[in-house]
Motif scaffolding. Structure first.
Motif, PDB file in Angstrom:
ATOM      1  N   UNK A 198       0.812  -1.201   0.000  1.00 51.40           N
ATOM      2  CA  UNK A 198       0.000   0.000   0.000  1.00 51.40           C
ATOM      3  C   UNK A 198       0.849   1.256   0.000  1.00 51.40           C
ATOM      4  N   UNK A 199       0.199   2.392  -0.114  1.00 54.63           N
ATOM      5  CA  UNK A 199       0.900   3.680  -0.105  1.00 54.63           C
ATOM      6  C   UNK A 199       0.015   4.705   0.599  1.00 54.63           C
ATOM      7  N   UNK A 200       0.668   5.725   1.116  1.00 49.29           N
ATOM      8  CA  UNK A 200      -0.079   6.809   1.751  1.00 49.29           C
ATOM      9  C   UNK A 200      -0.903   7.542   0.710  1.00 49.29           C
ATOM     10  N   UNK A 201      -1.985   8.145   1.185  1.00 57.62           N
ATOM     11  CA  UNK A 201      -2.882   8.838   0.265  1.00 57.62           C
ATOM     12  C   UNK A 201      -2.188  10.019  -0.392  1.00 57.62           C
ATOM     13  N   UNK A 202      -1.343  10.715   0.365  1.00 57.51           N
ATOM     14  CA  UNK A 202      -0.594  11.849  -0.176  1.00 57.51           C
ATOM     15  C   UNK A 202       0.886  11.661   0.102  1.00 57.51           C
ATOM     16  N   UNK A 203       1.723  12.101  -0.827  1.00 56.62           N
ATOM     17  CA  UNK A 203       3.164  11.977  -0.660  1.00 56.62           C
ATOM     18  C   UNK A 203       3.645  10.595  -1.039  1.00 56.62           C
ATOM     19  N   UNK A 204       4.941  10.380  -0.874  1.00 53.73           N
ATOM     20  CA  UNK A 204       5.541   9.096  -1.199  1.00 53.73           C
ATOM     21  C   UNK A 204       5.688   8.255   0.045  1.00 53.73           C
ATOM     22  N   UNK A 205       5.636   6.942  -0.150  1.00 53.03           N
ATOM     23  CA  UNK A 205       5.814   6.027   0.963  1.00 53.03           C
ATOM     24  C   UNK A 205       7.283   5.807   1.220  1.00 53.03           C
ATOM     25  N   UNK A 206       7.583   5.266   2.376  1.00 49.33           N
ATOM     26  CA  UNK A 206       8.975   5.127   2.803  1.00 49.33           C
ATOM     27  C   UNK A 206       9.593   3.819   2.354  1.00 49.33           C
ATOM     28  N   UNK A 207       9.647   3.614   1.031  1.00 47.64           N
ATOM     29  CA  UNK A 207      10.336   2.451   0.502  1.00 47.64           C
ATOM     30  C   UNK A 207       9.679   1.153   0.880  1.00 47.64           C
ATOM     31  N   UNK A 208      10.484   0.079   0.927  1.00 49.07           N
ATOM     32  CA  UNK A 208       9.971  -1.245   1.252  1.00 49.07           C
ATOM     33  C   UNK A 208       9.723  -1.359   2.736  1.00 49.07           C
ATOM     34  N   UNK A 209       8.511  -1.723   3.092  1.00 49.44           N
ATOM     35  CA  UNK A 209       8.140  -1.855   4.494  1.00 49.44           C
ATOM     36  C   UNK A 209       7.812  -3.300   4.787  1.00 49.44           C
ATOM     37  N   UNK A 210       8.503  -3.874   5.753  1.00 55.38           N
ATOM     38  CA  UNK A 210       8.258  -5.254   6.121  1.00 55.38           C
ATOM     39  C   UNK A 210       7.357  -5.323   7.338  1.00 55.38           C
ATOM     40  N   UNK A 211       7.142  -6.539   7.813  1.00 54.49           N
ATOM     41  CA  UNK A 211       6.271  -6.762   8.959  1.00 54.49           C
ATOM     42  C   UNK A 211       6.698  -5.906  10.140  1.00 54.49           C
ATOM     43  N   UNK A 212       5.705  -5.315  10.830  1.00 55.28           N
ATOM     44  CA  UNK A 212       5.997  -4.499  12.000  1.00 55.28           C
ATOM     45  C   UNK A 212       6.291  -5.350  13.226  1.00 55.28           C
ATOM     46  N   UNK A 243      -2.388   3.523  -3.386  1.00 57.81           N
ATOM     47  CA  UNK A 243      -2.882   4.501  -2.421  1.00 57.81           C
ATOM     48  C   UNK A 243      -4.279   4.118  -1.923  1.00 57.81           C
ATOM     49  N   UNK A 244      -5.102   3.628  -2.847  1.00 59.69           N
ATOM     50  CA  UNK A 244      -6.446   3.189  -2.487  1.00 59.69           C
ATOM     51  C   UNK A 244      -6.385   2.040  -1.485  1.00 59.69           C
ATOM     52  N   UNK A 245      -5.611   1.011  -1.839  1.00 59.65           N
ATOM     53  CA  UNK A 245      -5.497  -0.159  -0.973  1.00 59.65           C
ATOM     54  C   UNK A 245      -4.824   0.216   0.346  1.00 59.65           C
ATOM     55  N   UNK A 246      -3.882   1.154   0.268  1.00 60.74           N
ATOM     56  CA  UNK A 246      -3.206   1.595   1.487  1.00 60.74           C
ATOM     57  C   UNK A 246      -4.161   2.170   2.510  1.00 60.74           C
ATOM     58  N   UNK A 247      -5.227   2.835   2.034  1.00 66.35           N
ATOM     59  CA  UNK A 247      -6.219   3.364   2.965  1.00 66.35           C
ATOM     60  C   UNK A 247      -6.983   2.247   3.661  1.00 66.35           C
ATOM     61  N   UNK A 248      -7.184   1.148   2.932  1.00 65.73           N
ATOM     62  CA  UNK A 248      -7.796  -0.026   3.558  1.00 65.73           C
ATOM     63  C   UNK A 248      -6.880  -0.633   4.598  1.00 65.73           C
ATOM     64  N   UNK A 249      -5.589  -0.768   4.261  1.00 68.53           N
ATOM     65  CA  UNK A 249      -4.612  -1.281   5.216  1.00 68.53           C
ATOM     66  C   UNK A 249      -4.569  -0.408   6.476  1.00 68.53           C
ATOM     67  N   UNK A 250      -4.639   0.903   6.266  1.00 68.02           N
ATOM     68  CA  UNK A 250      -4.537   1.818   7.399  1.00 68.02           C
ATOM     69  C   UNK A 250      -5.670   1.596   8.389  1.00 68.02           C
ATOM     70  N   UNK A 251      -6.867   1.295   7.888  1.00 68.22           N
ATOM     71  CA  UNK A 251      -7.993   1.052   8.781  1.00 68.22           C
ATOM     72  C   UNK A 251      -7.792  -0.202   9.619  1.00 68.22           C
ATOM     73  N   UNK A 252      -6.962  -1.112   9.138  1.00 70.40           N
ATOM     74  CA  UNK A 252      -6.749  -2.376   9.848  1.00 70.40           C
ATOM     75  C   UNK A 252      -5.567  -2.307  10.802  1.00 70.40           C
ATOM     76  N   UNK A 253      -4.455  -1.684  10.352  1.00 68.52           N
ATOM     77  CA  UNK A 253      -3.244  -1.712  11.187  1.00 68.52           C
ATOM     78  C   UNK A 253      -2.726  -0.324  11.547  1.00 68.52           C
ATOM     79  N   UNK A 254      -3.363   0.737  11.027  1.00 69.27           N
ATOM     80  CA  UNK A 254      -2.935   2.083  11.360  1.00 69.27           C
ATOM     81  C   UNK A 254      -1.854   2.636  10.459  1.00 69.27           C
ATOM     82  N   UNK A 255      -1.446   1.875   9.446  1.00 69.98           N
ATOM     83  CA  UNK A 255      -0.376   2.312   8.551  1.00 69.98           C
ATOM     84  C   UNK A 255      -0.735   1.936   7.121  1.00 69.98           C
TER      85      UNK A 255
END
Length: 312
Positions: A198-212, A243-255
Motif C-alpha cells: 500500500x501507499x499513503x494517500x498523499x506523498x511518497x511512501x517510505x520504501x519497502x516496508x516489512x512486517x511491523x 494509495x487506495x489499498x493503502x487506505x484499507x490497510x490503514x484502517x486495519x493496522x494504522x499504517x
C-alpha cells in the motif's frame, strides 16, 4: 474491513504464479485428521468448494461451515447495541449464529475422526472467529488452528483517520481469548499474503516496508517458531491503486505503506505465539481470484505451500 474488501475487488492481476505438482500429493484414500473451514466476512460456503476439493485430494476430509452471504446481514443486529457506537461491541449475541454454524460443522467433522483430533482452517475473519469458538466451546478436540489472511490484531487506538471496523470485536478477542502458544498438542499457524504494498494517500511512501513484528527479536529456541518467508521486493512510485489499498490497510493496522494481500496487512495477519508465514503474490479472497494470475490462499499452488501443516 468493508472499505478494504471493496477496494481489493477492483485490483487487477499483478504477476503470474505457475502451478506445480504437489510434493505432498497423497492417495485420496489416505486418512488425515479432518479439517473444518470457516468462511470469512461476506463469503459463503460455496466460495470454498474448490479449496475443499483440493484438500480432499490430499486425503484431508473437509467440512465447510454452512454460511450464506445473506447471513452476514444478521450482524446488523449490533447496530441497536450502544456498545457498537462506543466501539466496545462483544461477540454475543451478534455472532451467535456464526458460532452455531461452526459448532455444527465441528460435530460433523468429529464423526469422521473416530475420537481423534481435527483442524480448524479460518479464512479472513473466520480465523479470529475460530479463536473465539475455541474459547467458548473448548479446544480439546482441536490440534491445529491455521488462519489464512486473518486480521488478528485490533487497529491501534489514537491514530487519526482510523476507525475500528469490527467495533470492538477484535479488542474483545485480544483481551478474552487464550494467547496462541505453538505446541505439539495445539499448533497455531498464521499465513499472510504479500500481494500489494500500500501507499499513503498523499506523498511518497517510505520504501519497502516489512512486517511491523520484530521477527529478529524473537527467541529462535523458544516454543514459538516464526518464519518470514518473503522475497525482496523493489519499491516503485506509488500508484493510485496502491494509495487506495493503502487506505484499507490503514484502517486495519494504522499504517498505509505496508505489504498485504490487498485487504489485510501482513503484520495484522500474524499472531504472537504462532508459527507465522508470509507468501509472496497471494491475494486475499477466493472472490475475484485467479489460480494462475491472481492466486489466493486456497489456490492449488498456494495450498501446496501450507498443506503439510494439515498432514503432519
Amino acid at each position: 474491513m468493508v472499505f478494504s474488501m471493496v477496494m481489493a475487488m477492483l485490483l487487477s492481476p499483478l504477476k503470474p504464479l505457475a502451478y506445480s505438482t504437489s510434493a505432498f500429493s497423497q492417495d485420496p484414500s489416505s486418512s488425515y485428521r479432518p479439517a473444518v473451514l470457516l468462511p470469512g466476512l461476506g463469503n459463503n460456503s460455496a466460495d470454498y468448494k474448490k479449496l475443499e476439493s483440493t484438500l480432499r485430494g490430499y486425503g484431508v476430509s473437509t467440512v465447510v461451515a454452512k454460511v450464506a452471504r445473506i447471513d452476514w446481514l444478521r450482524n446488523a443486529a449490533g447496530l441497536v447495541d450502544p456498545n457498537y457506537w462506543r466501539g466496545t461491541l462483544s461477540p454475543r449475541p451478534v455472532l451467535d449464529w456464526y458460532l452455531k454454524r461452526v459448532d455444527e460443522a465441528v460435530k460433523e467433522a468429529k464423526e469422521l475422526t473416530q475420537g481423534g483430533p481435527l483442524s480448524l482452517v479460518g479464512h479472513s475473519a473466520g480465523g479470529w472467529l475460530a479463536r473465539l469458538y475455541m474459547e467458548e466451546y473448548g479446544k480439546s478436540d482441536i490440534s491445529l488452528l491455521l488462519t489464512l489472511g486473518t486480521p488478528h490484531q485490533p487497529p491501534p487506538k489514537g491514530v487519526s483517520g482510523v476507525i475500528d471496523q469490527t467495533r470492538g470485536l477484535l479488542y474483545y478477542v485480544e483481551k478474552n481469548c487464550s494467547k496462541a502458544v505453538y505446541t505439539p498438542e495445539l499448533k497455531y499457524v498464521c499465513i499472510a499474503g504479500r500481494y500489494l504494498q500500500g501507499a499513503r494517500l498523499f506523498g511518497n511512501s517510505s520504501g519497502s516496508v516489512d512486517s511491523a513484528i520484530p521477527i529478529e527479536s524473537l527467541e529462535p529456541s523458544s516454543e514459538v517458531a516464526v518464519i518470514n518467508d518473503v522475497s525482496t521486493s523493489t519499491s516503485t512510485t506509488p500508484t493510485l491503486r496502491a494509495r487506495f489499498v493503502g487506505q484499507g490497510y490503514k484502517q486495519v493496522c494504522g499504517q498505509a505503506d505496508v505489504w498485504g494481500d490487498g485487504v489485510v496487512p501482513e503484520v495484522s495477519a500474524h499472531l504472537e505465539g504462532a508459527l507465522n508465514i508470509s507468501i509472496d503474490g497471494v491475494y486475499h479472497s477466493p472472490v475475484g481470484s485467479d489460480d494462475i494470475l491472481r492466486p489466493w490462499y486456497g489456490s492449488p499452488a498456494i495450498v501446496e505451500q501450507w498443506i503439510h501443516h494439515l498432514l503432519s
